[in-house]
Enzyme design. Structure first.
Site, mmCIF file in Angstrom:
data_model
loop_
_atom_site.group_PDB
_atom_site.id
_atom_site.type_symbol
_atom_site.label_atom_id
_atom_site.label_comp_id
_atom_site.label_asym_id
_atom_site.label_seq_id
_atom_site.Cartn_x
_atom_site.Cartn_y
_atom_site.Cartn_z
ATOM 1 N N LYS A 162 0.757 -1.315 0.223
ATOM 2 C CA LYS A 162 0.072 0.109 -0.092
ATOM 3 C C LYS A 162 1.010 1.264 -0.112
ATOM 4 O O LYS A 162 1.815 1.441 0.798
ATOM 5 C CB LYS A 162 -0.897 0.002 1.113
ATOM 6 C CG LYS A 162 -1.855 -1.192 1.218
ATOM 7 C CD LYS A 162 -2.819 -0.806 0.274
ATOM 8 C CE LYS A 162 -4.024 -1.866 0.163
ATOM 9 N NZ LYS A 162 -5.142 -1.573 -0.710
ATOM 10 N N ASP A 191 -0.401 -0.794 -4.564
ATOM 11 C CA ASP A 191 -1.840 -0.206 -4.547
ATOM 12 C C ASP A 191 -1.842 1.214 -4.091
ATOM 13 O O ASP A 191 -1.559 1.349 -2.758
ATOM 14 C CB ASP A 191 -2.627 -0.887 -3.689
ATOM 15 C CG ASP A 191 -4.086 -0.684 -4.136
ATOM 16 O OD1 ASP A 191 -4.366 0.287 -4.885
ATOM 17 O OD2 ASP A 191 -5.036 -1.419 -3.367
ATOM 18 N N LYS A 268 -13.959 -6.793 -8.303
ATOM 19 C CA LYS A 268 -14.375 -7.157 -6.688
ATOM 20 C C LYS A 268 -15.794 -7.408 -6.803
ATOM 21 O O LYS A 268 -16.576 -6.452 -7.301
ATOM 22 C CB LYS A 268 -13.854 -5.997 -6.017
ATOM 23 C CG LYS A 268 -12.608 -5.899 -5.531
ATOM 24 C CD LYS A 268 -11.966 -4.661 -4.590
ATOM 25 C CE LYS A 268 -10.628 -4.556 -4.721
ATOM 26 N NZ LYS A 268 -10.063 -3.125 -3.768
#
Length: 365
Positions: A162, A191, A268
């Site tokens: 992240k 990400d 997702k």
């Protein structure tokens, strides 16, 4: 096989370590579990976690959608007419993708049980074993390097890092510290969770490329609505760019694919509104020769089991981000997928293979 009852349950499970991204910090996984019962005794399970900063859904809105809209709409409906049922769900409300996903996966669970097939076989059957990455939360470079070492020592060969919360140079220091700690063989994905502006993203990625940090892909570097900015980053860097928050629907995916705005798509269920719509996105991407990852929110094993079955069913889903249950201090699901380190086994039981849930995690409204 007709629907005779739909129930919802509020659940809260602490995380053993806070989960930090550019958008939020999570310490407790709150979610709505959905249970669908049919007239032949078949029970299906679904889940919808509220992710306010991505889907806009809350615990209250999810419960209202399921109990106030979907339940009256679907009671006594026959699942033999499944296309009609899924279109009813999808067309009954604007947005509310998480609530739609919970209903969708519970109904798919029922239908696959009626067919006496594991869900992944029912919707495609491409493979029965997949491997997940593990996510390194955004922290100081030193802490992230220590976390990365721990996950690699635990057997994970792909790490999702992240970034996007601070200055670009800080993000680069994070990746350099991680690479120094774990070496060059471990696959690293980044990400940014929409944390960069387009020109900043290009600057950051080019610096990483110049320094040989060996990044497999960068996920959602710019704001979700900025399709032109996403394309700018894709066109001006060598590293593969993945669209995540930019793609909720097959219409979003079509626009991204037609523009060439990203090299990869992250599907997702909570964004797509469930398996029915997610299959459409995967097939559309496949027609463009684009590979997909299937990821998740901070979900329990109920939601992740459904996502894993969908992911394993499609040949162009080549990357899997299903570490969320491993972050939780408890396991709500009786049955479902099985983790053996980074390997996820889907099993041979019909449907999702979930037999029930641990009610000790239920909370009052």
């Amino acid at each position: 096989m007709k629907i005779t009852d739909i129930q919802t349950f509020r659940v809260a499970i602490p995380l053993h370590t806070p989960f930090k991204t550019a958008l939020r910090t999570v310490t407790v996984a709150e979610t709505i579990v959905t249970k669908v019962t049919c007239d032949n005794g078949v029970v299906g399970w679904g889940e919808a976690p509220p992710t306010h900063v991505i889907t806009g859904d809350s615990l209250d809105s999810i419960e209202f959608a399921i109990n106030g809209i979907f339940k009256p709409l679907l009671m006594d409906e026959s699942l033999a007419n499944r296309e009609e049922v899924f279109e009813k769900i999808h067309g009954s409300m604007v947005g509310n993708s998480s609530a739609k996903a919970a209903m969708d996966m519970a109904l798919y669970d029922c239908i696959a049980q009626r067919a006496d097939m594991p869900l992944y076989q029912f919707i495609g059957g491409y493979q029965d074993t997949i491997e997940t990455d593990y996510t390194v939360s955004v922290n100081s470079p030193e802490e992230m390097a220590r976390d990365a070492r721990k996950y690699v020592d635990n057997g994970f060969s792909v790490l999702k890092i992240k970034v996007g919360k601070d200055l670009i140079e800080t993000d680069i220091k994070r990746i350099e510290a991680i690479r120094k700690e774990i070496g060059s063989e471990v696959v690293i994905r980044l990400d940014a969770n929409q944390g960069w502006k387009p020109k900043e993203a290009v600057q950051a990625i080019r610096k990483m490329e110049e320094r040989g940090l060996n990044i497999e892909l960068i996920e959602q570097p710019v704001k979700a609505h900025d399709f032109d900015g996403l394309k700018y980053v894709t066109d001006n860097t060598e590293t593969a760019i993945m669209a995540d928050e930019s793609v909720f629907s097959s219409y979003d995916a079509k626009r991204i694919l037609e523009m060439g705005a990203a090299d990869l798509i992250n599907i997702k269920l909570m964004k797509a509104g469930g398996i029915h719509q997610a299959v459409k996105i995967a097939k559309l991407a496949d027609s463009y020769g684009v590979e997909c990852m299937v990821g998740s929110m901070i979900e329990t094993k109920i939601g992740i089991t459904a996502a894993a079955h969908f992911a394993a069913s499609q040949p162009n889903v080549t990357r899997f981000d299903f570490d969320a249950p491993l972050m939780l201090a408890g396991d709500i699901a009786d049955g479902g997928i099985t983790y053996k380190g980074r390997v996820i086994e889907l099993g041979s039981q019909a449907g999702l293979g979930i037999r029930g849930m641990d009610e000790s995690f239920l909370i009052e409204k």
